[in-house]
Structures are given as C-alpha cells and as structure tokens.
Design a protein around this motif. Structure first.
Motif, PDB file in Angstrom:
ATOM      1  N   ARG A 185       0.843  -1.186   0.000  1.00  0.00           N
ATOM      2  CA  ARG A 185       0.000   0.000   0.000  1.00  0.00           C
ATOM      3  C   ARG A 185       0.878   1.234   0.000  1.00  0.00           C
ATOM      4  O   ARG A 185       1.578   1.504   0.970  1.00  0.00           O
ATOM      5  CB  ARG A 185      -0.867   0.013   1.253  1.00  0.00           C
ATOM      6  N   ARG A 190       6.008   7.962  -2.189  1.00  0.00           N
ATOM      7  CA  ARG A 190       6.710   7.243  -1.110  1.00  0.00           C
ATOM      8  C   ARG A 190       7.664   6.199  -1.662  1.00  0.00           C
ATOM      9  O   ARG A 190       8.188   5.381  -0.920  1.00  0.00           O
ATOM     10  CB  ARG A 190       5.696   6.570  -0.194  1.00  0.00           C
ATOM     11  N   ARG A 284       4.218 -12.368  11.773  1.00  0.00           N
ATOM     12  CA  ARG A 284       4.048 -11.157  10.971  1.00  0.00           C
ATOM     13  C   ARG A 284       3.370 -10.077  11.812  1.00  0.00           C
ATOM     14  O   ARG A 284       3.812  -8.925  11.846  1.00  0.00           O
ATOM     15  CB  ARG A 284       3.201 -11.452   9.728  1.00  0.00           C
ATOM     16  N   ARG A 292       5.767  -1.035  16.357  1.00  0.00           N
ATOM     17  CA  ARG A 292       4.918   0.059  16.840  1.00  0.00           C
ATOM     18  C   ARG A 292       5.260   0.423  18.274  1.00  0.00           C
ATOM     19  O   ARG A 292       5.374   1.598  18.628  1.00  0.00           O
ATOM     20  CB  ARG A 292       3.450  -0.349  16.782  1.00  0.00           C
ATOM     21  N   VAL A 314       2.179 -15.087  -0.525  1.00  0.00           N
ATOM     22  CA  VAL A 314       1.735 -14.325   0.634  1.00  0.00           C
ATOM     23  C   VAL A 314       2.027 -12.855   0.356  1.00  0.00           C
ATOM     24  O   VAL A 314       3.085 -12.511  -0.168  1.00  0.00           O
ATOM     25  CB  VAL A 314       2.518 -14.787   1.883  1.00  0.00           C
ATOM     26  N   LEU A 320       0.569  -4.616   6.064  1.00  0.00           N
ATOM     27  CA  LEU A 320       0.015  -4.588   7.420  1.00  0.00           C
ATOM     28  C   LEU A 320       0.184  -3.229   8.086  1.00  0.00           C
ATOM     29  O   LEU A 320      -0.624  -2.849   8.921  1.00  0.00           O
ATOM     30  CB  LEU A 320       0.687  -5.652   8.298  1.00  0.00           C
ATOM     31  N   PRO A 322       2.052   0.307   6.561  1.00  0.00           N
ATOM     32  CA  PRO A 322       2.985   1.028   5.688  1.00  0.00           C
ATOM     33  C   PRO A 322       3.845   2.056   6.421  1.00  0.00           C
ATOM     34  O   PRO A 322       4.830   2.525   5.859  1.00  0.00           O
ATOM     35  CB  PRO A 322       2.057   1.729   4.688  1.00  0.00           C
ATOM     36  N   GLU A 323       3.471   2.398   7.648  1.00  0.00           N
ATOM     37  CA  GLU A 323       4.292   3.358   8.385  1.00  0.00           C
ATOM     38  C   GLU A 323       5.356   2.690   9.242  1.00  0.00           C
ATOM     39  O   GLU A 323       6.152   3.352   9.886  1.00  0.00           O
ATOM     40  CB  GLU A 323       3.406   4.264   9.243  1.00  0.00           C
TER      41      GLU A 323
ATOM     42  N   ARG B  35      -9.616  -8.037   1.190  1.00  0.00           N
ATOM     43  CA  ARG B  35      -8.485  -7.268   1.733  1.00  0.00           C
ATOM     44  C   ARG B  35      -8.806  -5.781   1.694  1.00  0.00           C
ATOM     45  O   ARG B  35      -8.575  -5.034   2.632  1.00  0.00           O
ATOM     46  CB  ARG B  35      -7.218  -7.566   0.932  1.00  0.00           C
ATOM     47  N   ARG B  39      -8.924  -3.153   4.720  1.00  0.00           N
ATOM     48  CA  ARG B  39      -8.070  -1.971   4.612  1.00  0.00           C
ATOM     49  C   ARG B  39      -8.817  -0.672   4.793  1.00  0.00           C
ATOM     50  O   ARG B  39      -8.413   0.220   5.516  1.00  0.00           O
ATOM     51  CB  ARG B  39      -7.520  -1.914   3.181  1.00  0.00           C
ATOM     52  N   GLU B  76      -1.621 -13.397   5.648  1.00  0.00           N
ATOM     53  CA  GLU B  76      -1.095 -12.039   5.518  1.00  0.00           C
ATOM     54  C   GLU B  76      -1.315 -11.206   6.766  1.00  0.00           C
ATOM     55  O   GLU B  76      -0.796 -10.089   6.875  1.00  0.00           O
ATOM     56  CB  GLU B  76      -1.752 -11.339   4.328  1.00  0.00           C
ATOM     57  N   GLY B  77      -2.133 -11.746   7.695  1.00  0.00           N
ATOM     58  CA  GLY B  77      -2.329 -11.017   8.938  1.00  0.00           C
ATOM     59  C   GLY B  77      -3.549 -10.112   8.961  1.00  0.00           C
ATOM     60  O   GLY B  77      -3.796  -9.426   9.938  1.00  0.00           O
ATOM     61  N   TRP B  78      -4.352 -10.127   7.896  1.00  0.00           N
ATOM     62  CA  TRP B  78      -5.563  -9.300   7.865  1.00  0.00           C
ATOM     63  C   TRP B  78      -6.661  -9.916   8.710  1.00  0.00           C
ATOM     64  O   TRP B  78      -7.472  -9.211   9.286  1.00  0.00           O
ATOM     65  CB  TRP B  78      -6.073  -9.146   6.432  1.00  0.00           C
ATOM     66  N   GLY B  92      -6.221  -4.138  14.744  1.00  0.00           N
ATOM     67  CA  GLY B  92      -5.089  -3.223  14.740  1.00  0.00           C
ATOM     68  C   GLY B  92      -4.363  -2.817  13.491  1.00  0.00           C
ATOM     69  O   GLY B  92      -3.622  -1.841  13.577  1.00  0.00           O
ATOM     70  N   PRO B  93      -4.453  -3.500  12.369  1.00  0.00           N
ATOM     71  CA  PRO B  93      -3.637  -2.995  11.268  1.00  0.00           C
ATOM     72  C   PRO B  93      -4.026  -1.556  10.925  1.00  0.00           C
ATOM     73  O   PRO B  93      -5.190  -1.213  10.927  1.00  0.00           O
ATOM     74  CB  PRO B  93      -3.931  -3.940  10.098  1.00  0.00           C
ATOM     75  N   ALA B  94      -3.056  -0.763  10.660  1.00  0.00           N
ATOM     76  CA  ALA B  94      -3.340   0.616  10.269  1.00  0.00           C
ATOM     77  C   ALA B  94      -4.110   0.594   8.966  1.00  0.00           C
ATOM     78  O   ALA B  94      -3.983  -0.326   8.162  1.00  0.00           O
ATOM     79  CB  ALA B  94      -2.039   1.386  10.079  1.00  0.00           C
ATOM     80  N   THR B  95      -4.919   1.578   8.748  1.00  0.00           N
ATOM     81  CA  THR B  95      -5.797   1.520   7.597  1.00  0.00           C
ATOM     82  C   THR B  95      -5.142   1.957   6.298  1.00  0.00           C
ATOM     83  O   THR B  95      -5.493   1.482   5.245  1.00  0.00           O
ATOM     84  CB  THR B  95      -7.020   2.428   7.816  1.00  0.00           C
ATOM     85  N   ALA B  96      -4.247   2.861   6.369  1.00  0.00           N
ATOM     86  CA  ALA B  96      -3.695   3.427   5.137  1.00  0.00           C
ATOM     87  C   ALA B  96      -2.404   4.129   5.491  1.00  0.00           C
ATOM     88  O   ALA B  96      -2.153   4.421   6.645  1.00  0.00           O
ATOM     89  CB  ALA B  96      -4.692   4.405   4.518  1.00  0.00           C
ATOM     90  N   PRO B  97      -1.590   4.418   4.500  1.00  0.00           N
ATOM     91  CA  PRO B  97      -0.367   5.161   4.790  1.00  0.00           C
ATOM     92  C   PRO B  97      -0.625   6.447   5.546  1.00  0.00           C
ATOM     93  O   PRO B  97       0.213   6.932   6.262  1.00  0.00           O
ATOM     94  CB  PRO B  97       0.210   5.441   3.405  1.00  0.00           C
ATOM     95  N   GLN B 100      -1.456   7.218  10.226  1.00  0.00           N
ATOM     96  CA  GLN B 100      -0.755   7.642  11.428  1.00  0.00           C
ATOM     97  C   GLN B 100      -1.277   8.982  11.943  1.00  0.00           C
ATOM     98  O   GLN B 100      -1.073   9.321  13.096  1.00  0.00           O
ATOM     99  CB  GLN B 100       0.766   7.707  11.189  1.00  0.00           C
TER     100      GLN B 100
END
Lengths: 490, 490
Positions: A185, A190, A284, A292, A314, A320, A322-323, B35, B39, B76-78, B92-97, B100
């Motif tokens: 993502r 970036r 992962r 974090r 995979v 999971l 991107p930051e 996914r 996301r 993949e951890g989703w 917990g996965p962050a939603t997007a770049p 933050q």
C-alpha cells in the motif's frame, strides 16, 4: 642529449612511418602520427624536430599545419619549444602503460607490449549458486520494444539530470503493480528508485556526509537480522558501523519475539533466505506490534516475492502497516540483475532523509532504463514475463525434486515451493565435504554454513543451497546429474 | 468486541461492495475484495466473517474458493482464525499510509485519503546553471538503434550478473575512442566502468568494508584540489574523511608547485572548472614530475574534454604517464546525465583495489546501457553527436559573447572557448547582489563564490558561472535577455 635531427625531415615520413591517414584533418593526422612516434620511442627524448617549413614540404602540407601540430603536442607535454633551441621531444614521458616494468634506458627501444593481465577465471561447468535468474530467458524483444516506446514518449527533461526519487512514470507503475501483485500500500511519492537491494541498504545505513541531512545514516543499529542471510549484507552493515543481532530461526521463520532494543529488523518474510520458509502469520503480526511499541522499523527484503509455485504468494508484510515497514524489491530476480533497478517503498517520515542521502540528482539508476521499466510494467509485459518464468522455475524445481527422489531419496528438499533456490538437507557433518566435492566436479553451489551469522545462537544443520534458476535450460539436466553425483551416500 | 456478522453474508456483496472483478481467478478477486474491505475500514477489527458455505452461496463461487481466500488473508495477517471462534478481522492494522495522523476510533470510518506531499518546487524560468547538456538534443533515434542492435547481439550471459569492471565491449570501444579523441593510452583491462564522476570518487576514497581489500580506501588524503571546484566533490571527500588542500589558481591554471606531501591531486587540466583556463604545458609536466617523485597520483577530471571550440582539444594529461594519472570521464556532459555511465582509466596497480571496492558483481551501472554505449561509440554515432553538440554549444557561446558585447560591454567573458559554461567577470563587490537579482528574475545561475574552497588562499574575484548548454534551443534567447537584464551597470 644528442641532436639526432638536423633538418632530415625525410626520416619522419620514411623511417618513422609518419602516415597522415585516419579520420579528421591533415593537421589532426599529423599530430596523431607525431604523438605516436614519441610514444613508441621512435622519436627519442631530446630529439630535435625539423623546422615547420621542411616538414611541410616533405609531407606536402601547409606550414601552418605543421606549426599547429607542434603547438598541440607542446601543449600536451610531448614536445618542448624553447626560443633558439627549436622544438624537441620532451624528456621523460613514460612510453606506455607497461613502462613501469621496463629498465631505464631500455624503455624507448621497446615496442608497446602491454603486460597482459591474468585471464579472468573461467566459470564452473555447472553453476548452481543461488541468486540469479536464467540469463538466457531475458525478454529481449519485449524489453527493447518498451525501451523504444518509452524513449519516444519521454519529455525532453527526462534526458537531463534525474530526480533522485526516480522517474514519476516508474513510481506510478510500481505503485499499481505492487498493490496488485504484492499487496503493498503506497503512493508514488513514497517510492524511491535505487540500483538494487544493496544500494537501498547503503542509502538507509551509510553515514553520509558529515554535515548533510543524512549525517549518521537514515537508520541506526543495532539491527535485528535473521540468523541466516547474505554475508554480503552483513559486510555492508559492518562497513556502515551497524551492529547486527541475529534472530534464531525455527519452523515458523525468524523468532521475532527475541527482538528487544533493536532499532530495526531486516526480514525476508515471504521466503526466508536461504532456509526457505515463510514467516508465520502470528509472527508477521508480532513484528509489526514490536515495531509500533518500540518506534522501530521493519525492513522487508522482498527478493523473490513473485515466485511461489504451490499457491498465490503471501502478500507483503508492508501491507500490514505502511508506516512501520520499508519494503524493498528489485528486478534482479524477476527480470535481470544487469538492469540495476530496484525500489524502496518508504514510510512517510523516511522519504525526505532517504532522498537527502541520495543527493540532489539521480547519480545511480539509469533514467532511461527506468522509463523502459515503467512501460514494461504498464503494458503487462512484466506480468507475462513473471508468469512465464514462474512456470519455468517451477518445472526446474520439480525436476530437482524428482532427480533427488530417484537418485538420492535420503536427501530432503526443505522450504516452500518458491523462489529461485532450494535447500537440500544433508546428513550431519557432511556439508563441508560435499561442497568441496562439488567444486572438484565443477559444480558451483554453497553450503548453508556460508550464510550463517557468526553470532547465530542456533544452527540450521547441514545443507546445500541450490540455485536452480541460474543454468540455461539446455544446461540444467547435466547440472542436476552432476549435483546427484556429489551428494553424500545414505 | 461486537459480533457484527451473524451469518449475514449478503452484506458483503451489498453494503461492502464486494465485487469479484479484475484480473486473475475468482479466488484472487475475492481475496482482493476482502483485503480492500478490511483496509478501508469497511470491515472493522473483530468483525466475524461468514462461514465459507454462506459466502460461497451468496457469491456463486465454490466453497474452497472462500476457504482459500480466508487462508490467504490469515497468512497475511488481515484476518485471524481460531478454533471455535471462526474467522475474524484482525485487530489493529493501520488503515492506510495516512493512518498515522488519524485519531483512534476514527480511522476505520475514514476513507483512504493519503496526505498529499508538498508539490515539488517548480524550476526557474531560465536555467543557466552549469553542469548539464541540452536535454532536448539527446539523440533518441540513434541511441535507441544502438540499444536494439546491442541487445540483439549480446550473449546471454550479458543478462546475468555483471562484471564489476564493466562490459568488455564497452571497455574496448572506450580504449579506442579515448586514444583517438583524448590521447588516452590504455587497454580495456585498465578501464573500470562506473556511474559517473562522483561514483569514481567514492570508489577511490570511500573506506569500504572494514575487512575487505579496500579497507582504508584505494587512495588516501591529504588530497590537493583546485581552489575552485564543485562543492559536491568537497562534501564527498569530507564524508570519506579525506582532507583537501586547495591549490591557488592563476592565469596558467592550478599552482601545482604548491603541492608537497599530498598523496594525490584532483585536477581539471583541459578546462579548469569553473574558472575556465587550461593547465599550462609546463605545469602539466610539473605535476607528473611531482607525482613520480612523491609516489603520488593525479586524478584527471576530464568532464568536458570533447568540447573545445577554438582549436583541437588539448590531449588528456593521462597520456603523459598512464601509471601516474587516473583519468575519469563520463557521458554526463557529452550525451546525457540520465544514462549514469562513466569510466575510470587506471594505472595497473589500482585496477585490483578499485574492482575490490566495487564488489563481486556490477551493482551500479546498467549493463544494458553499457552495451548500447559500446555500439553507439563503435558505430560512430557518438562522434557525430559530439560534433553536432560542439557546433551547437559554440554557437551558444558566441551568442552569449555577442549579447554581452551589445548590452553589457563592461562584462568580460573569461576562459577558453570550451565546455558548457562561461565565466562572466563582474565589478568587485557585485557578485552576490547579481546572483540574488537573477534569482528574483527567475534566472538560475551561480556566482564564483559558490565554488570556492573554504580554505582557498586566493580569490578569483567576482563573477558569474553561466551554463549556456542547459536551456533548450528555443528558450536560449529569452534566457540571454533575462541574464543581461540582471547584470550590474558599469
């Protein structure tokens, strides 16, 4: 210093074989011929050259032509011109690159015979070392078509100094491709283009200029690494003054629970290199949590993420968070290591520092190849090539497994059906002698020990890392046979 | 954690817009759609997914398709899958770049709106900064033809890992070209290809890996440099821990008689950068003498040696003693800085150490571009291009001189008629305000002070460094007018 040249201009044309041939003007040809005569020693140091007039008449050229040629060679230091003493061959220039080995007084008489360098070592007969794709499968026609299209379509500024981030066309194409193929993502802004994975490591860890914005490196150590990996990367870290802390490996991949106060961790989540397993889903998630909590970052080396043969690959760990993940990939396995093109997908906060480390202008990755790759990805040729190679490498792996089943059933192939290499488990204590025997038989490959971190807390046992993508198609069968020959008996 | 999903499979297809479209199999499409739903926050953390059967029926796909898609996303951890609790969206996965920046609890409701990066700064209206050729004159057709021919003719191994010395075809072509055009005496085995001049400096001075053969760098300081030069190079030396000692400049070029215990000296003998004079013949000889006596080495930066307009270029200093001079050139001025190709012509004793510093494989310069350049040089296209550009740049320089003569006759153009830049002498004390005025008027250029070594013992006075090659042909006239506008009055 004897005056060997008293107006005998004729000798220049005769004894010295002064021929005014070759490209360019008469003056250029004369300059070249004279320079060569001095170089070769045919005109000895101190030799006085004939006056312009005489040589001009002899050679049938204008007097100014000779004057210009002399002036040229004076400017270059071959001749000297002093009032009242005429033009002479300068003292002392070495005669040829091989001159350093000649005895004094002898060098000017020797013809130019460069000392031959030792010939480069010939490759092994069978190359089963990991790390390179089948060079004979490079898609020359499709790639050249992309190159031509891209150069025709490019704006003029593309041929000027390059943006250190990389061409926008390529960063756009990669944004879409990596999302689709690897679950990455990101946005074009970036992504930073680089020359490959090692270049990415340098950009992240090298200390940079003392006063520049990257002073001290973009990332710092200590750095967690997998207990097995490329020694070349460990050397890079050592050179950058980054301490590496090896993480044990087990059947679920790297033991990320061993991470503590490290500032970053380098992982190969899709396919541990070289032992061959994927990172377990819980790990992962755990490594992202660790990053974090600690304010750390995960470096994802996605070196062969496109090549999985038993199922869909995979997705990238980067997806999971991107930051918290720096995702690094290249075309070195998927297309060719000859292109020197890779990419870093960066968390926002690292974009500026990495660009600062890279410098004001693109100094590394060919901008024209970047344009070609953008077209190659966008037009679908990259997908087609990856699919074709996936089938080819899958067949290669199947043939390796079949050969072993038939001829060395006690040797197990471990790891997932993926990538460009496989690990062959060997009976304890046999790795070293097997690698040695292989070398004797002209089979190039590495033992697992070659990849082990010197401080690794555990060992992965004895094994061979077999790169099955490297030989060309017609050479593969013989390579497999040679491999089976050197395997230890049960 | 609320159980928001009690067998209401329909909502996946309806509210969540799960569309099984796009490339690949149904399973791939379902995986992608799920996914994306996680996301984007449309499937909140903890949400329980419907059983395989229900979703399969709803979407009209096989049950295994759903099972595979779930397994993929678990890997993949989703998603998480626990016995008895079914499959749920992972916490917990962050939603997007951009996640933050979002407040907790808010992020899953926000659509993906990446934080836009500030737009890159626009260039100046008139670019008269030195250092780059006219990008619009790149010979696209001839270059593409060379690229195509070279790739067709290349052996397969060319697409594998590259020799760090560079392609033999290119080293052969350069050996001949440099002898002919620049008076360089070498053999292919003494040429090492690199990405440009800065790369050459890094290879020579970077400390390398701690234990590698290049430990401590190929060359060491202190290094003599010209009192005026590129600040970028001085930064590189500082980063490598190399002390630089500035040599005064006078009307005969660098005062090489000031050299003492330095281990090496970096010079621009053909055309001092940026002040613009050639090194006097006696100084050429003197610096070679110094290097021989001291066991030192001369670094020859031949950055624009092909471009001289009043006479034939002075040959390379390297020709005087190939064992005492490292000759470095590139295509950055002659062809394009976008190619990232340069060369080092080395004394025999440095070939091994430089190759060791470069590493086992070519990690930088595109091998395919190397092949193309070899063809481009060999077929004569390089000569033709250089000739064409020489005429163009000469006209540009003439126009600059004419414009100044007409509109600012008190401003003198100094230096020889060569290269891609000229130096305009300014009345004392006016340089800084003129550069500032130029910036205000959208004219990018540098004052001489920008190139001065901080410890330079002398000053070259006030002046402007004007790059006349950078603007495209149609923009040049306007750039000249703008330049004349900002020059100080008499």
């Amino acid at each position: 210093m004897t005056d060997t040249w008293v107006n005998s201009a004729e000798r220049i044309g005769a004894d010295l074989h002064l021929e005014l041939s070759g490209p360019g003007s008469r003056r250029a040809a004369l300059t070249r011929a004279l320079r060569e005569a001095v170089r070769s020693g045919r005109l000895a140091p101190g030799t006085r050259l004939p006056p312009y007039r005489s040589l001009a008449a002899d050679l049938g050229v204008a007097r100014n032509t000779v004057a210009d040629a002399y002036a040229e060679l004076v400017a270059e230091g071959w001749l000297t011109a002093r009032q009242g003493s005429g033009t002479r061959v300068a003292a002392g220039p070495a005669t040829a690159p091989s001159g350093q080995g000649a005895r004094p007084g002898q060098r000017h008489r020797q013809p130019r015979t460069p000392v031959p360098l030792p010939p480069r070592a010939h490759g092994p007969r069978h190359n089963l070392r990991q790390g390179t794709p089948d060079a004979s499968s490079f898609p020359r026609t499709a790639w050249t078509a992309s190159y031509r299209r891209a150069l025709q379509a490019a704006p003029s500024e593309a041929f000027g100094p390059g943006d250190p981030a990389g061409r926008p066309e390529l960063r756009q194409a990669l944004t879409e491709y990596l999302a689709r193929a690897r679950g990455v993502r990101t946005e074009p802004d970036r992504i930073v283009i680089c020359s490959g994975f090692a270049h990415a490591l340098r950009l992240l860890f090298d200390r940079g200029t003392r006063e520049g914005p990257a002073a001290g490196g973009v990332l710092r150590g200590p750095l967690g690494v997998e207990a097995y990996g490329l020694g070349f990367h460990r050397e890079l870290f050592a050179a950058a003054g980054v301490r590496t802390v090896p993480l044990p490996l087990d059947e679920h991949g790297a033991r990320v629970d061993a991470l503590g106060r490290e500032r970053a961790v380098l992982l190969t989540p899709a396919h541990q290199f070289p032992t061959g397993g994927p990172l377990h889903p819980e790990r992962r998630a755990a490594v992202i949590d660790w990053a974090r909590t600690r304010g750390a970052v995960v470096l994802e080396d996605d070196y062969d993420g496109e090549f999985r043969y038993d199922r869909r690959p995979v997705g990238a760990l980067q997806g999971l968070d991107p930051e918290r993940v720096i995702h690094v990939g290249s075309v070195s396995k998927s297309l060719s290591p000859a292109l020197r093109l890779g990419w870093m997908v960066l968390p926002q906060r690292y974009v500026g520092p990495v660009l600062a480390a890279k410098g004001e202008r693109e100094a590394w990755a060919s901008v024209l190849d970047q344009l070609a790759l953008a077209d190659f990805v966008t037009c679908g040729a990259y997908d087609r090539h990856v699919r074709r190679m996936r089938q080819q490498y899958r067949r290669r792996r199947d043939r390796l497994v079949a050969a072993l089943a038939a001829r060395a059933p006690h040797v197990e192939v471990t790891g997932i059906a993926a990538g460009l290499h496989a690990v062959l488990r060997l009976p304890p204590g046999t790795e070293r002698s097997t690698v040695k025997a292989a070398r004797w038989q002209g089979v190039a490959l590495d033992g697992l020990a070659a990849f082990r971190h010197p401080q690794a807390p555990t060992t992965a046992g004895d094994g061979l890392v077999v790169g099955y993508a490297t030989p060309s198609e017609h050479a593969y069968e013989a390579a497999l046979e040679a491999l089976c020959e050197v395997l230890p008996p049960e």
